[in-house]
Design a protein around this motif. Structure first.
Motif, mmCIF file in Angstrom:
data_model
loop_
_atom_site.group_PDB
_atom_site.id
_atom_site.type_symbol
_atom_site.label_atom_id
_atom_site.label_comp_id
_atom_site.label_asym_id
_atom_site.label_seq_id
_atom_site.Cartn_x
_atom_site.Cartn_y
_atom_site.Cartn_z
ATOM 1 N N HIS A 95 77.061 11.774 -59.860
ATOM 2 C CA HIS A 95 76.194 11.892 -58.690
ATOM 3 C C HIS A 95 76.389 10.747 -57.698
ATOM 4 O O HIS A 95 75.864 10.799 -56.588
ATOM 5 N N HIS A 96 77.143 9.723 -58.095
ATOM 6 C CA HIS A 96 77.420 8.604 -57.192
ATOM 7 C C HIS A 96 78.889 8.547 -56.750
ATOM 8 O O HIS A 96 79.288 7.621 -56.054
ATOM 9 N N ARG A 97 79.691 9.509 -57.129
ATOM 10 C CA ARG A 97 81.141 9.380 -56.996
ATOM 11 C C ARG A 97 81.635 9.413 -55.556
ATOM 12 O O ARG A 97 82.762 8.995 -55.291
ATOM 13 N N PHE A 98 80.834 9.875 -54.614
ATOM 14 C CA PHE A 98 81.292 9.919 -53.226
ATOM 15 C C PHE A 98 80.971 8.642 -52.457
ATOM 16 O O PHE A 98 81.259 8.552 -51.263
ATOM 17 N N LEU A 99 80.384 7.662 -53.132
ATOM 18 C CA LEU A 99 80.043 6.397 -52.482
ATOM 19 C C LEU A 99 80.881 5.261 -53.075
ATOM 20 O O LEU A 99 81.247 5.310 -54.254
ATOM 21 N N PRO A 100 81.217 4.238 -52.292
ATOM 22 C CA PRO A 100 82.223 3.249 -52.688
ATOM 23 C C PRO A 100 81.883 2.485 -53.961
ATOM 24 O O PRO A 100 80.745 2.060 -54.164
ATOM 25 N N GLY A 101 82.911 2.304 -54.802
ATOM 26 C CA GLY A 101 82.801 1.447 -55.979
ATOM 27 C C GLY A 101 82.557 2.150 -57.291
ATOM 28 O O GLY A 101 82.763 1.574 -58.356
ATOM 29 N N SER A 227 64.188 20.875 -62.920
ATOM 30 C CA SER A 227 65.071 19.815 -62.462
ATOM 31 C C SER A 227 66.365 20.368 -61.883
ATOM 32 O O SER A 227 66.959 21.291 -62.446
ATOM 33 N N THR A 228 66.775 19.806 -60.746
ATOM 34 C CA THR A 228 68.086 20.076 -60.178
ATOM 35 C C THR A 228 68.650 18.742 -59.696
ATOM 36 O O THR A 228 67.959 17.721 -59.754
ATOM 37 N N ALA A 229 69.896 18.726 -59.269
ATOM 38 C CA ALA A 229 70.510 17.447 -58.904
ATOM 39 C C ALA A 229 71.399 17.603 -57.685
ATOM 40 O O ALA A 229 71.912 18.693 -57.405
ATOM 41 N N VAL A 230 71.577 16.504 -56.967
ATOM 42 C CA VAL A 230 72.524 16.436 -55.846
ATOM 43 C C VAL A 230 73.269 15.114 -55.953
ATOM 44 O O VAL A 230 72.849 14.198 -56.660
ATOM 45 N N THR A 231 74.382 15.007 -55.251
ATOM 46 C CA THR A 231 75.060 13.717 -55.169
ATOM 47 C C THR A 231 74.296 12.817 -54.201
ATOM 48 O O THR A 231 73.654 13.294 -53.258
#
Length: 273
Positions: A95-101, A227-231
């Protein structure tokens, strides 16, 4: 050729990796509790380090072990019956993969890694372990591990706990925005309390703070159940939930203190099993 034996573990040893092979045998005989800190390597906004979750988990793990030893009241066997394992600094972070690091190892690899460690410890003779996770994204995978161990090692006590979520009372005192969480008021306060030099205070920028500012799917994901999720890039450009500018070291000390108190009490029960 017979192996030598020892009757005491050196009293200053806190980490599993600092034990000798002879001390490990004694630690097993004393039904020692092992504590495994896990976290993630992922974006934490503009002002917190990528290793925020590891740093918090390791800090809490060591504090819990130290407190357990302090509460032994001179009982050397109890004092030398809890140790911190080497931490796992990568976690479930798609869920964090599109943000740097961010470095995401995904749930399958995380499950395999933790399961392999725990099963080897169980097969070697240890019988109780607490995982402390600084990253909420690891919780579902830890639940799978727990259930799987019931099938293969039913007598092994496998417990796991988050960090921030345990501090219900201290967190309730924070001046939080309507949307709050990742890199927000609580995490930033904890990092300020642990090591202020690791926080780039000049770049503590707010992210998503109001439900009305989110698109429909992102807003729905803030409902806990169902529950659902987004990046996280759908929440805000910097991946932050809340306003970290209001964080303080004093609030972080209160949060971490509550977490450690609760875990110490739980671990004392684990040690009595």
């Amino acid at each position: 050729m017979s192996r030598p034996t020892i009757s005491e573990i050196r009293p200053h040893i806190r980490d599993y990796t600092e034990l000798t092979s002879l001390e490990v045998e004694l630690a097993k005989d004393r039904n020692s509790l092992l504590v495994l800190p896990v976290g993630a390597c992922e974006q934490h906004g503009d002002g917190l380090p990528l290793g925020t979750d590891n740093i918090r988990a390791a800090h809490v793990a060591r504090a819990v072990v130290d407190r357990l030893r302090d509460s032994a009241n001179g009982d050397q066997v109890r004092a030398a019956s809890a140790f911190v394992l080497p931490g796992i600094d990568y976690g479930v972070s798609p869920h964090h993969r599109f943000l740097p690091g961010t470095i995401n190892i995904g749930p399958r690899l995380f499950i395999d890694l933790v399961s392999s460690i725990v099963r080897q410890l169980a097969d070697a003779g240890f019988d109780r372990l607490l995982v402390i996770t600084g990253h909420g994204g690891n919780l579902a995978a830890l639940g799978v591990i727990q259930q799987s161990l019931l099938a293969t090692h039913p007598d092994f006590v496998f417990a796991y706990a988050p960090v921030s979520a345990l501090a219900t009372e201290a967190t309730a005192q924070l001046p939080r925005t309507e949307v709050s969480g990742h890199c927000g008021e609580s995490e930033t306060s904890q990092m300020l309390a642990i090591d202020e030099s690791l926080v780039d205070s000049g770049h503590l920028n707010p992210g998503a703070t109001r439900l009305d500012d989110l698109d429909p799917r992102a807003r729905l994901s803030r409902t806990k159940s169902p529950s659902t999720a987004v990046t996280f890039d759908r929440y805000s450009d910097n991946g932050v939930l809340g306003d970290p500018r209001t964080a303080t070291a004093a609030a972080g000390e209160d949060i971490l203190g509550e977490v450690i108190d609760r875990l110490v009490a739980y671990c004392q029960e684990l040690q009595r099993l």
